[in-house]
Design a protein around this motif. Structure first.
Motif, PDB file in Angstrom:
ATOM      1  N   GLY A  47       2.390   1.351  -5.109  1.00 52.49           N
ATOM      2  CA  GLY A  47       2.165   1.692  -6.513  1.00 52.49           C
ATOM      3  C   GLY A  47       3.225   2.624  -7.064  1.00 52.49           C
ATOM      4  N   PHE A  48       3.804   3.424  -6.189  1.00 52.12           N
ATOM      5  CA  PHE A  48       4.852   4.363  -6.613  1.00 52.12           C
ATOM      6  C   PHE A  48       5.992   3.638  -7.307  1.00 52.12           C
ATOM      7  N   TYR A  49       6.336   2.457  -6.793  1.00 52.25           N
ATOM      8  CA  TYR A  49       7.509   1.745  -7.284  1.00 52.25           C
ATOM      9  C   TYR A  49       7.282   1.044  -8.621  1.00 52.25           C
ATOM     10  N   HIS A  50       6.066   1.117  -9.128  1.00 48.09           N
ATOM     11  CA  HIS A  50       5.818   0.664 -10.497  1.00 48.09           C
ATOM     12  C   HIS A  50       6.210   1.745 -11.506  1.00 48.09           C
ATOM     13  N   HIS A  51       6.465   2.959 -11.013  1.00 49.27           N
ATOM     14  CA  HIS A  51       6.742   4.096 -11.887  1.00 49.27           C
ATOM     15  C   HIS A  51       8.148   4.668 -11.696  1.00 49.27           C
ATOM     16  N   PHE A  52       8.650   4.593 -10.482  1.00 52.78           N
ATOM     17  CA  PHE A  52       9.991   5.111 -10.193  1.00 52.78           C
ATOM     18  C   PHE A  52      10.739   4.105  -9.315  1.00 52.78           C
ATOM     19  N   ARG A  53      12.010   3.954  -9.611  1.00 50.41           N
ATOM     20  CA  ARG A  53      12.826   2.996  -8.874  1.00 50.41           C
ATOM     21  C   ARG A  53      12.834   3.301  -7.388  1.00 50.41           C
ATOM     22  N   ASP A  54      12.996   4.594  -7.063  1.00 54.60           N
ATOM     23  CA  ASP A  54      13.032   5.045  -5.679  1.00 54.60           C
ATOM     24  C   ASP A  54      12.833   6.561  -5.655  1.00 54.60           C
ATOM     25  N   ARG A  55      12.911   7.134  -4.484  1.00 56.65           N
ATOM     26  CA  ARG A  55      12.708   8.579  -4.355  1.00 56.65           C
ATOM     27  C   ARG A  55      13.739   9.353  -5.149  1.00 56.65           C
ATOM     28  N   ASP A  56      14.992   8.904  -5.168  1.00 56.99           N
ATOM     29  CA  ASP A  56      16.033   9.612  -5.916  1.00 56.99           C
ATOM     30  C   ASP A  56      15.711   9.676  -7.402  1.00 56.99           C
TER      31      ASP A  56
END
Length: 205
Positions: free
Chosen positions: A47-56
Motif C-alpha cells: 500500500g505504501f507504493y500507492h502514495h510514494f514512489r519509493d523510500r527516497d
C-alpha cells in the motif's frame, strides 16, 4: 448476527508521512523503512507504493515538510505585523511555545540526520540562512543597524539551537513567565504590559 472485523484506516500520503516523521524523531533516519511503517499503521507494505514512489521519495517529502513547517513558519512570524520590536519578538517567540508552528524535536532529528547526509546538510544550511535573514530583517525593520541585527539574530537562533539540542524540559508556565525577560534581553527594550498580555493570551496563559 456476526460482527464485522475492524476495518483498516483509509491510507493517505499524510498518514505515511506523519508516521515516518514520528519514527525519525524516535529512532533516526535508518529506522524509517517501509515494512516497519506499514506495521505501525496496520497497513500493507504494498500500500505504501500507492502514495510514494519509493523510500527516497518519502524521505524527500519528510525534508520538505520540515522546511515548510519550521523554516516557513519562523519566517512568517518574523514578517508578521508588529508595531514595536518587542511585539515582533513576541511573534517570533510563538515558535518556541507553539509546536504547531515549530517542531523542536523534528528540527533536532533533521540536524542529526544531516551529519551523515551531505545533500541534506546543504538544505539545512540553506534553511538556517533563511532563518537568519528573516530575523535580521525583523530587527532592521525597526531601525537596528545591520551589524547589530546580525549579532542579536545569532544570539537568538544559537540560543534556541542549544536549547533544542540539550533537550531541556521546562515547566510550561515558568517558561511563559520568562519570555518577557528574553524579549528584553534580545531587543534591549522593555515590553509593555499590553504586549505581554497579548502574548500570554494567544498562547493560552
Amino acid at each position: 448476527m456476526n460482527s464485522l472485523p475492524p476495518s483498516r484506516p483509509r491510507a493517505s500520503d499524510q498518514m505515511w508521512l506523519d508516521a515516518a516523521l514520528e519514527m525519525l524523531i524516535e529512532a533516526g533516519v535508518d529506522a524509517v523503512k517501509v515494512m516497519p511503517l506499514a506495521k505501525r499503521l496496520g497497513l500493507t507494505r504494498t500500500g505504501f507504493y500507492h502514495h510514494f514512489r519509493d523510500r527516497d521519495a518519502l524521505l524527500d517529502a519528510m525534508v520538505r515538510c520540515w522546511e515548510e513547517k519550521n523554516t516557513g513558519n519562523l519566517v512568517a512570524r518574523c514578517e508578521a505585523y508588529a508595531e514595536t520590536i518587542c511585539e515582533a519578538m513576541f511573534n517570533l517567540q510563538d515558535c518556541w511555545i507553539d509546536p504547531t508552528l515549530f517542531d523542536a524535536e523534528l528540527d533536532n532529528a533533521i540536524r542529526h540526520w544531516a551529519r551523515s547526509e551531505p545533500l541534506l546538510k546543504t538544505r539545512l544550511d540553506e534553511a538556517d540562512a533563511r532563518r537568519k535573514a528573516a530575523v535580521s530583517a525583523m530587527f532592521q525593520r525597526f531601525g537596528y543597524s545591520g551589524e547589530d541585527a546580525e549579532i542579536r539574530t545569532m544570539a537568538i537562533l544559537y540560543t534556541q539551537a542549544g536549547y533544542i539540542s540539550m533537550e531541556i524540559e521546562e515547566d510550561p508556565v515558568g517558561r511563559i513567565d520568562r519570555v518577557p525577560a528574553y524579549v528584553e534581553l534580545f531587543t534591549g527594550q522593555t515590553p509593555s504590559k499590553a504586549e505581554i498580555e497579548r502574548f500570554r493570551s494567544r498562547n493560552g496563559y
